[in-house]
Structures are given as C-alpha cells and as structure tokens.
Design an enzyme around this catalytic site. Sequence first.
Site, mmCIF file in Angstrom:
data_model
loop_
_atom_site.group_PDB
_atom_site.id
_atom_site.type_symbol
_atom_site.label_atom_id
_atom_site.label_comp_id
_atom_site.label_asym_id
_atom_site.label_seq_id
_atom_site.Cartn_x
_atom_site.Cartn_y
_atom_site.Cartn_z
ATOM 1 N N ASP A 9 0.880 -1.187 -0.062
ATOM 2 C CA ASP A 9 0.047 0.111 0.061
ATOM 3 C C ASP A 9 0.885 1.067 0.164
ATOM 4 O O ASP A 9 0.840 2.140 0.905
ATOM 5 C CB ASP A 9 -1.021 0.043 1.195
ATOM 6 C CG ASP A 9 -2.021 -1.097 1.147
ATOM 7 O OD1 ASP A 9 -2.775 -0.876 0.153
ATOM 8 O OD2 ASP A 9 -1.884 -2.175 1.801
ATOM 9 N N HIS A 11 0.653 3.636 -2.538
ATOM 10 C CA HIS A 11 -0.093 4.408 -3.037
ATOM 11 C C HIS A 11 0.783 5.690 -3.826
ATOM 12 O O HIS A 11 0.383 6.872 -3.610
ATOM 13 C CB HIS A 11 -1.179 4.880 -2.174
ATOM 14 C CG HIS A 11 -2.114 3.988 -1.830
ATOM 15 N ND1 HIS A 11 -3.311 3.862 -2.487
ATOM 16 C CD2 HIS A 11 -2.383 2.991 -1.112
ATOM 17 C CE1 HIS A 11 -4.241 2.723 -2.212
ATOM 18 N NE2 HIS A 11 -3.430 2.226 -1.128
ATOM 19 N N ASP A 49 -1.113 -2.197 -4.338
ATOM 20 C CA ASP A 49 -1.231 -0.692 -4.330
ATOM 21 C C ASP A 49 -0.083 -0.218 -4.327
ATOM 22 O O ASP A 49 0.117 0.733 -3.557
ATOM 23 C CB ASP A 49 -2.132 -0.625 -3.360
ATOM 24 C CG ASP A 49 -3.654 -0.679 -3.397
ATOM 25 O OD1 ASP A 49 -4.050 -0.983 -4.503
ATOM 26 O OD2 ASP A 49 -4.514 -0.612 -2.383
ATOM 27 N N HIS A 85 -6.141 -0.794 -6.378
ATOM 28 C CA HIS A 85 -5.986 0.637 -7.068
ATOM 29 C C HIS A 85 -5.197 0.672 -8.006
ATOM 30 O O HIS A 85 -5.282 1.464 -8.863
ATOM 31 C CB HIS A 85 -5.453 1.483 -6.087
ATOM 32 C CG HIS A 85 -6.022 2.202 -4.946
ATOM 33 N ND1 HIS A 85 -6.639 3.159 -5.238
ATOM 34 C CD2 HIS A 85 -6.741 1.697 -3.831
ATOM 35 C CE1 HIS A 85 -7.481 3.746 -4.301
ATOM 36 N NE2 HIS A 85 -7.426 2.813 -3.357
ATOM 37 N N HIS A 162 -3.934 -9.472 -1.743
ATOM 38 C CA HIS A 162 -4.395 -8.078 -1.403
ATOM 39 C C HIS A 162 -5.688 -8.013 -0.979
ATOM 40 O O HIS A 162 -6.660 -7.448 -1.713
ATOM 41 C CB HIS A 162 -4.105 -7.156 -2.678
ATOM 42 C CG HIS A 162 -4.175 -5.861 -2.517
ATOM 43 N ND1 HIS A 162 -3.240 -4.836 -1.920
ATOM 44 C CD2 HIS A 162 -5.172 -4.983 -2.614
ATOM 45 C CE1 HIS A 162 -3.609 -3.635 -1.797
ATOM 46 N NE2 HIS A 162 -4.897 -3.549 -2.237
ATOM 47 N N HIS A 195 -3.655 -4.384 1.510
ATOM 48 C CA HIS A 195 -5.196 -3.706 1.115
ATOM 49 C C HIS A 195 -5.625 -2.961 2.637
ATOM 50 O O HIS A 195 -6.266 -2.123 2.567
ATOM 51 C CB HIS A 195 -6.156 -4.465 0.936
ATOM 52 C CG HIS A 195 -7.429 -4.031 0.620
ATOM 53 N ND1 HIS A 195 -7.522 -3.336 -0.479
ATOM 54 C CD2 HIS A 195 -8.628 -3.936 1.370
ATOM 55 C CE1 HIS A 195 -8.795 -2.573 -0.581
ATOM 56 N NE2 HIS A 195 -9.366 -3.096 0.471
ATOM 57 N N HIS A 197 -5.033 -0.953 5.691
ATOM 58 C CA HIS A 197 -4.259 0.001 5.650
ATOM 59 C C HIS A 197 -3.927 0.346 7.282
ATOM 60 O O HIS A 197 -4.084 1.285 7.892
ATOM 61 C CB HIS A 197 -4.514 1.400 5.268
ATOM 62 C CG HIS A 197 -4.592 1.676 3.734
ATOM 63 N ND1 HIS A 197 -4.516 2.593 3.148
ATOM 64 C CD2 HIS A 197 -4.478 0.722 2.793
ATOM 65 C CE1 HIS A 197 -4.470 2.602 1.958
ATOM 66 N NE2 HIS A 197 -4.214 1.208 1.474
HETATM 67 MN MN MN Z 1 -4.276 0.236 -0.429
#
Ligand code: MN
Length: 425
Positions: A9, A11, A49, A85, A162, A195, A197
């Site tokens: 994650d 991002h 992600d 994402h 994920h 996934h 957070h």
């Molecule tokens: Mn995420």
Amino acid sequence: MVKFAHIADCHLGAFGRDPKLREYNLKAFERSIDISIERDVDFIVIAGDLFHNPHPDMDVVNRAVQILMKARREGIRIYSVYGSHDFNIARASLIDVLESAEVFKKVVNYLEGENRLTLEEDRSGVSIAGLSGRKNRADVSYFESIDFSLPEEDDESIFVFHTPIAELKPAEIHEERSVPVSSLPEGFDYYAGGHIHKKIVDDERSIYYPGPTFGANYTDLERDERGFFIVDDWEIEYVAFEEPKIVLKRIDAEGLNVEELEERLEALYEREIEGDILLLKVKGTLAQGEPSNIDFNEVKRRLKDQGFETVYLNRRELEGKELERVKVKEEEEEKMEQRLFEENIDETWARRFGADLLDILKTEKEDGETENDYEERIWEEAWHLIRKRDEYEEGIEEKKVAEEERSSAREPEGQISLVDFGGGK
Ligand SMILES: [Mn+2]
C-alpha cells in the site's frame, strides 16, 4: 537463511492536490527500499497498491522506477501483485509495463488451460505465489474458484495477497469484501497481506499486513504507524517510520458562531506546536454563520508560517445551520434516497425528475468501457433528461409513465418504480 522485505500500500501518486504530501509519500517508499538495500535482503515483496491508480502521472512513474531500480541493481528481486488501486480490467496497467521491463515479477502465475495458480521459485530457494486484489469482490471469487499449487512440505514459501481477511479486519474498515482465513491456501510459511491500511501481526496463523508506508488519505495520516516488515530467517521486525512528524489538532465547532470559531483558530497560532505535517480537523454545526464565512486559506497560510511543511485541513463535517445536511437513518440506499427526496422536494414532478436523474448518475461503468466513454455516456444521458425537465413539470412525462405502466403488467425486476417516489398519495 532467507531475508526479505514485505511492503504494501505505497499508493504512489496519492495526494495529487498537495505536492508536499505527494512527495512525503514518495520519500517514504524510497526509504523502505533504501533500508531494504542496507539490510541486504534477498528480495522484496510488494503486496499490492504500489500505485494509487493504474495509470499514474509520468513523473511519479519515473521516480518509482528510479527507486525500484536501486534495489534491482543490487541484485534484489522484487515480487508483486496488483492491488485494488493499480488494476484496470480494460487496459494494461503500469504494473504490467514494469513486469514487461523486468523491474519486478508479478507472482500471479496461472497454468494455462487450468484454473491453477503456480509457484515462482526465488534464487534463495523460497517459493512465492500470489493473488491480486480487485475491486467489487472479484478477488473474493478467485479465492473460491482457484486451485492453488501448494508448496512442498519442506519448501520455504510465501503467499502474497491483497484482500482483507474477515477474522482480522479492523472494525473501522467498512468494507464487505473479505475472505475467511479458511480461504487461504494451506502450507505457506508467511502470508504477505496488503489492502488493510493498518499494521496487523498474526503470528499464530503467520498472516501479516504492514499497512501503508505513508498513507493515501486523511484517515491514514491520522493513524500513528507507518512502515514495513523485514523478515530475517522468519523472524518478523516492523521498521517504523518516525518521520515526518504528523501533528493532529481537532476543533469542535458545535454551537459556536463564526467569530468564536475564528477565536479558536487564532489560539492555535499562539500555541507552540511543532511538526512537519499538521492535520487540522474542524467539525460540528455552527450556531450562526456558514463555514464559507471563514477564510480557511488564510488559516492554512498562518499555520504554515509556524513551520509546518503542509497543513491538511479536514472540514467535511463542519456545517452551518442553514445548509445543514439532511441526516437520514435508513440503511438501505434506495429508502434513503426516497426519504431525501420526500423531505427536501415539495413538488411531485421534481421528485420524479430528481430520482430519474440520480438513476442515470448511478449507472456503473461497464466491463471494458474506457473512462472517457463512460463519462461521455453518463453526460449524454443526463443531458437528454435535463432537456426534458419542462415535460416533467408540465406533467407530460408523468402521463407517459402512467400509460407505460398500464401497458406493461409489471416493472422489470430491479428497477425502481417512478410511482414509488410519489410520496404514497
Ligand atoms: Mn491500499
């Protein structure tokens, strides 16, 4: 003895509107890779992600590749899966491009002709298999339908995924999409999750989620832990990032008038608060005046003058009396919409018009439809309806609907009857 990093994650590209936060996010990812290199890991697992969307800005892509290549040049292998994402059903995502360029390897290997997922063997001798995350529960059905190649009993092995595990999902994650622990393929030494957070350590079942390296939104920044795992000979160590320093300030504006709220904000400038990022949350319903009476840009500017690199203002829950949002309790979306229309729109024709317009706006993107085509379709349909607004007002549309209803015995299933929005007269 194997040593690897488990990151998830990241991002990259998130906080597009705040260049400082976007940069902090990229820096956090870079630190995780730098530390992995310093600690001399054999490989890095990125559990989805990596990017905030499937087609990020090229400057973000460029930075990401530069960072990942630092590890690759040291001979460190990188394994990844898609996150919810950075996956796109219609087009290749950046993840596919990076896989083609051998920046990393996607560990979602299907055996052709069979619904079978096979293991990838790393040079260290560890076998890795994975399953990508998908939106709308698509990955949940994968777990149910895919046959996994299970590791040999004396093989060291990692499963990358994920998806939230139902039994481990924190209460504040309001998402239905999850799988039970029993869905995970058996026999792996380490289950590398992404996934969720938030850091989750389940030693008993060997399931681990590092949480984000920085975060993707306000809520992520409110949490106090950011980092990743280094796993050395199956000993798990969480590498926590202390920097940047995030300071959280909340102002409850319930019952205050504009002047009083301004005084509370003034008091903030006088206090000694230090940090890199200030998260300022202002919430409540003002007794007099509207949030728009306050110059929040000036508030942010003055707080930045105190030494903060950036100020992230959250005033989504700040309301004025006049424009107080309608609060409805109905859980069910349709009922809620119906009540919103009933409580706020007097004329029957306008309620019908509103309901029809909302139906169009709610249409979901079709599989294979590009973002552009989807937007164009919605706009076209919405404009078509808006042009017919007068017909609704003059009752022409209503008559047509009544006629149609007479000619068809019942509504097609799953459609909301327009009559339902008439207020039960
Ligand atoms: Mn995420």
